[in-house]
Enzyme design. Sequence first.
Site, mmCIF file in Angstrom:
data_model
loop_
_atom_site.group_PDB
_atom_site.id
_atom_site.type_symbol
_atom_site.label_atom_id
_atom_site.label_comp_id
_atom_site.label_asym_id
_atom_site.label_seq_id
_atom_site.Cartn_x
_atom_site.Cartn_y
_atom_site.Cartn_z
ATOM 1 N N SER A 97 0.842 -1.199 0.000
ATOM 2 C CA SER A 97 0.000 0.000 0.000
ATOM 3 C C SER A 97 0.877 1.248 0.000
ATOM 4 O O SER A 97 1.739 1.388 -0.856
ATOM 5 C CB SER A 97 -0.971 -0.051 1.193
ATOM 6 N N MET A 98 0.707 2.155 0.959
ATOM 7 C CA MET A 98 1.568 3.335 1.023
ATOM 8 C C MET A 98 3.037 2.939 1.010
ATOM 9 O O MET A 98 3.892 3.627 0.418
ATOM 10 C CB MET A 98 1.265 4.156 2.274
#
Length: 259
Positions: A97-98
């Site tokens: 994700s991030m």
Amino acid sequence: MAAASTRPARWIRRFHPAPDAPTRLICFPHAGGSASYYFPVSRSLAPGIEVLAVQYPGRQDRHADAFVDDIHRIAELVTAELDDELLDRPVALFGHSMGATVAFEVALLLEQQGRIPVALFASGRRAPSRRRDERVHEADDKAIVAELAKAGGTDVGLLDDEEVLNMVLPVIRNDYRAAETYRYRPGARLRCPVVALTGDNDPYVTIDEARAWQDHTSAAFDLRVLPGGHFFLTDRAPEVLETISERLGRALSAPTART
């Protein structure tokens, strides 16, 4: 191989030292995540692969450290801690994700230093050049809790615990701000291979957005689509770990493998 360092490290955690491992895998957590998320990964891959997990400020043993809400700055600070001692053997990067975006920016910085990672594993994240207009970090706490429930990966019981939420919401809001305000800076493509992994039912990443990671490397690219949502890797951990081990083994056997 050299013995594991005992020097203090602000950004890097090493749960299972593997001084004889031929390669290291640096893992970057998702928004709201911490280094301990990768403890099982480290345990599973050691001693053949030594895992280093990044600890963002404002959580766990860094709870007193000020947040950083800019991905480019996070990448700079992590890269600054990756000295010759930690880069004394081939290194790969994994981010979810991030964390995939942070890993990408760190890979760019390492390559600017002439240190080419053997691979970048980008999990559960659209390509840096694919932007969505997301503003969850501007929403109220109730909306952020709803977003966490949508993403999955968080114990539902914790979302009903007001005391726990009061502790974690500032961290999550900060990380959402970092991810949502990130802007890709067009430039040179990576010279390392990229493996994109995504769930076939991820509400935050389409297959096309995951495939667009191929635009960010001049080396080999591969896309793995696994059953599941945003946190597909929790249920599909054996397959993800097998992919990492197989790709790193292949990279290290290639005559051009280098750091």
